[in-house]
Design a protein around this motif. Structure first.
Motif, PDB file in Angstrom:
ATOM      1  N   ALA A 159       0.839  -1.207   0.000  1.00  0.00           N
ATOM      2  CA  ALA A 159       0.000   0.000   0.000  1.00  0.00           C
ATOM      3  C   ALA A 159       0.868   1.249   0.000  1.00  0.00           C
ATOM      4  O   ALA A 159       0.588   2.210  -0.728  1.00  0.00           O
ATOM      5  N   SER A 160       1.933   1.239   0.783  1.00  0.00           N
ATOM      6  CA  SER A 160       2.837   2.383   0.810  1.00  0.00           C
ATOM      7  C   SER A 160       3.532   2.565  -0.537  1.00  0.00           C
ATOM      8  O   SER A 160       3.685   3.691  -1.014  1.00  0.00           O
ATOM      9  N   ALA A 161       3.944   1.470  -1.165  1.00  0.00           N
ATOM     10  CA  ALA A 161       4.597   1.553  -2.468  1.00  0.00           C
ATOM     11  C   ALA A 161       3.647   2.083  -3.532  1.00  0.00           C
ATOM     12  O   ALA A 161       4.038   2.893  -4.377  1.00  0.00           O
ATOM     13  N   ILE A 162       2.406   1.668  -3.485  1.00  0.00           N
ATOM     14  CA  ILE A 162       1.413   2.166  -4.446  1.00  0.00           C
ATOM     15  C   ILE A 162       1.194   3.661  -4.249  1.00  0.00           C
ATOM     16  O   ILE A 162       1.121   4.432  -5.212  1.00  0.00           O
ATOM     17  N   PHE A 163       1.118   4.088  -3.007  1.00  0.00           N
ATOM     18  CA  PHE A 163       0.944   5.511  -2.715  1.00  0.00           C
ATOM     19  C   PHE A 163       2.133   6.318  -3.239  1.00  0.00           C
ATOM     20  O   PHE A 163       1.959   7.373  -3.847  1.00  0.00           O
ATOM     21  N   GLN A 164       3.350   5.823  -3.018  1.00  0.00           N
ATOM     22  CA  GLN A 164       4.539   6.520  -3.503  1.00  0.00           C
ATOM     23  C   GLN A 164       4.586   6.539  -5.031  1.00  0.00           C
ATOM     24  O   GLN A 164       4.981   7.539  -5.634  1.00  0.00           O
ATOM     25  N   ALA A 165       4.185   5.449  -5.666  1.00  0.00           N
ATOM     26  CA  ALA A 165       4.178   5.388  -7.127  1.00  0.00           C
ATOM     27  C   ALA A 165       3.152   6.354  -7.716  1.00  0.00           C
ATOM     28  O   ALA A 165       3.400   6.966  -8.756  1.00  0.00           O
ATOM     29  N   CYS A 166       2.023   6.500  -7.059  1.00  0.00           N
ATOM     30  CA  CYS A 166       1.012   7.456  -7.542  1.00  0.00           C
ATOM     31  C   CYS A 166       1.518   8.889  -7.474  1.00  0.00           C
ATOM     32  O   CYS A 166       1.115   9.721  -8.283  1.00  0.00           O
ATOM     33  N   LYS A 167       2.412   9.168  -6.529  1.00  0.00           N
ATOM     34  CA  LYS A 167       3.005  10.499  -6.428  1.00  0.00           C
ATOM     35  C   LYS A 167       4.158  10.674  -7.415  1.00  0.00           C
ATOM     36  O   LYS A 167       4.703  11.762  -7.523  1.00  0.00           O
ATOM     37  N   GLY A 168       4.528   9.598  -8.118  1.00  0.00           N
ATOM     38  CA  GLY A 168       5.608   9.670  -9.089  1.00  0.00           C
ATOM     39  C   GLY A 168       6.980   9.417  -8.503  1.00  0.00           C
ATOM     40  O   GLY A 168       7.982   9.626  -9.171  1.00  0.00           O
ATOM     41  N   GLU A 169       7.057   8.943  -7.289  1.00  0.00           N
ATOM     42  CA  GLU A 169       8.332   8.660  -6.636  1.00  0.00           C
ATOM     43  C   GLU A 169       8.636   7.167  -6.784  1.00  0.00           C
ATOM     44  O   GLU A 169       8.483   6.377  -5.866  1.00  0.00           O
ATOM     45  N   TRP A 170       9.103   6.799  -7.967  1.00  0.00           N
ATOM     46  CA  TRP A 170       9.287   5.396  -8.307  1.00  0.00           C
ATOM     47  C   TRP A 170      10.418   4.744  -7.532  1.00  0.00           C
ATOM     48  O   TRP A 170      10.305   3.580  -7.143  1.00  0.00           O
ATOM     49  N   TRP A 171      11.520   5.446  -7.313  1.00  0.00           N
ATOM     50  CA  TRP A 171      12.626   4.857  -6.563  1.00  0.00           C
ATOM     51  C   TRP A 171      12.220   4.589  -5.124  1.00  0.00           C
ATOM     52  O   TRP A 171      12.598   3.572  -4.538  1.00  0.00           O
ATOM     53  N   THR A 172      11.446   5.492  -4.549  1.00  0.00           N
ATOM     54  CA  THR A 172      10.977   5.288  -3.183  1.00  0.00           C
ATOM     55  C   THR A 172      10.002   4.109  -3.124  1.00  0.00           C
ATOM     56  O   THR A 172      10.029   3.315  -2.181  1.00  0.00           O
ATOM     57  N   ALA A 173       9.158   3.992  -4.144  1.00  0.00           N
ATOM     58  CA  ALA A 173       8.226   2.865  -4.199  1.00  0.00           C
ATOM     59  C   ALA A 173       8.975   1.539  -4.279  1.00  0.00           C
ATOM     60  O   ALA A 173       8.634   0.582  -3.575  1.00  0.00           O
ATOM     61  N   LEU A 174      10.008   1.491  -5.094  1.00  0.00           N
ATOM     62  CA  LEU A 174      10.809   0.265  -5.180  1.00  0.00           C
ATOM     63  C   LEU A 174      11.557  -0.001  -3.884  1.00  0.00           C
ATOM     64  O   LEU A 174      11.713  -1.151  -3.469  1.00  0.00           O
ATOM     65  N   ALA A 175      12.016   1.082  -3.250  1.00  0.00           N
ATOM     66  CA  ALA A 175      12.754   0.931  -1.994  1.00  0.00           C
ATOM     67  C   ALA A 175      11.863   0.390  -0.879  1.00  0.00           C
ATOM     68  O   ALA A 175      12.353  -0.236   0.057  1.00  0.00           O
ATOM     69  N   VAL A 176      10.577   0.610  -0.969  1.00  0.00           N
ATOM     70  CA  VAL A 176       9.642   0.084   0.032  1.00  0.00           C
ATOM     71  C   VAL A 176       9.209  -1.336  -0.331  1.00  0.00           C
ATOM     72  O   VAL A 176       9.169  -2.222   0.520  1.00  0.00           O
ATOM     73  N   PHE A 177       8.932  -1.569  -1.603  1.00  0.00           N
ATOM     74  CA  PHE A 177       8.330  -2.829  -2.023  1.00  0.00           C
ATOM     75  C   PHE A 177       9.324  -3.992  -2.087  1.00  0.00           C
ATOM     76  O   PHE A 177       9.036  -5.086  -1.603  1.00  0.00           O
ATOM     77  N   LEU A 178      10.492  -3.769  -2.681  1.00  0.00           N
ATOM     78  CA  LEU A 178      11.413  -4.886  -2.885  1.00  0.00           C
ATOM     79  C   LEU A 178      11.919  -5.519  -1.581  1.00  0.00           C
ATOM     80  O   LEU A 178      11.912  -6.747  -1.468  1.00  0.00           O
ATOM     81  N   PRO A 179      12.349  -4.726  -0.595  1.00  0.00           N
ATOM     82  CA  PRO A 179      12.776  -5.397   0.647  1.00  0.00           C
ATOM     83  C   PRO A 179      11.644  -6.146   1.355  1.00  0.00           C
ATOM     84  O   PRO A 179      11.856  -7.219   1.906  1.00  0.00           O
ATOM     85  N   SER A 180      10.439  -5.575   1.312  1.00  0.00           N
ATOM     86  CA  SER A 180       9.329  -6.280   1.974  1.00  0.00           C
ATOM     87  C   SER A 180       8.996  -7.576   1.239  1.00  0.00           C
ATOM     88  O   SER A 180       8.675  -8.578   1.881  1.00  0.00           O
ATOM     89  N   LEU A 181       9.102  -7.570  -0.076  1.00  0.00           N
ATOM     90  CA  LEU A 181       8.876  -8.799  -0.838  1.00  0.00           C
ATOM     91  C   LEU A 181       9.943  -9.830  -0.503  1.00  0.00           C
ATOM     92  O   LEU A 181       9.641 -11.004  -0.284  1.00  0.00           O
ATOM     93  N   GLY A 182      11.190  -9.385  -0.445  1.00  0.00           N
ATOM     94  CA  GLY A 182      12.272 -10.305  -0.108  1.00  0.00           C
ATOM     95  C   GLY A 182      12.170 -10.849   1.300  1.00  0.00           C
ATOM     96  O   GLY A 182      12.374 -12.044   1.532  1.00  0.00           O
ATOM     97  N   VAL A 183      11.860  -9.998   2.252  1.00  0.00           N
ATOM     98  CA  VAL A 183      11.743 -10.447   3.646  1.00  0.00           C
ATOM     99  C   VAL A 183      10.559 -11.394   3.798  1.00  0.00           C
ATOM    100  O   VAL A 183      10.651 -12.407   4.502  1.00  0.00           O
TER     101      VAL A 183
END
Length: 81
Positions: free
Chosen positions: A11-35
């Motif tokens: 949800a946080s990554a989607i919110f960041q992506a909607c704001k156009g902050e793609w690097w921040t969205a990836l920084a939130v989503f990828l570690p959580s997916l890996g963990v």
């Protein structure tokens, strides 16, 4: 608990992506997916999927570094104006 972490991070990554902050969205989503993959798959530590999940965590930290670098360089451009 792992699923809650993953849902909140998504949800946080989607919110960041909607704001156009793609690097921040990836920084939130990828570690959580890996963990989530690492916590859910402790019994297959010697397989390639374990290493793929670890790479998701490392890639997420790389995206975090890139997002931090982009905000720092953007701030320097505004100070100089």
């Amino acid at each position: 608990m792992t699923m809650l972490l993953f849902v909140l991070a998504s949800a946080s990554a989607i919110f960041q992506a909607c704001k156009g902050e793609w690097w921040t969205a990836l920084a939130v989503f990828l570690p959580s997916l890996g963990v989530a993959a690492l916590l859910g798959a402790l019994e297959w530590q010697r397989t390639s999927l374990f290493w793929v999940a670890g790479m998701f965590v490392v890639a997420g930290f790389g995206a975090e570094a890139m997002a931090y670098w982009r905000t720092r360089t953007a701030g320097r451009g505004q100070v100089g104006q």
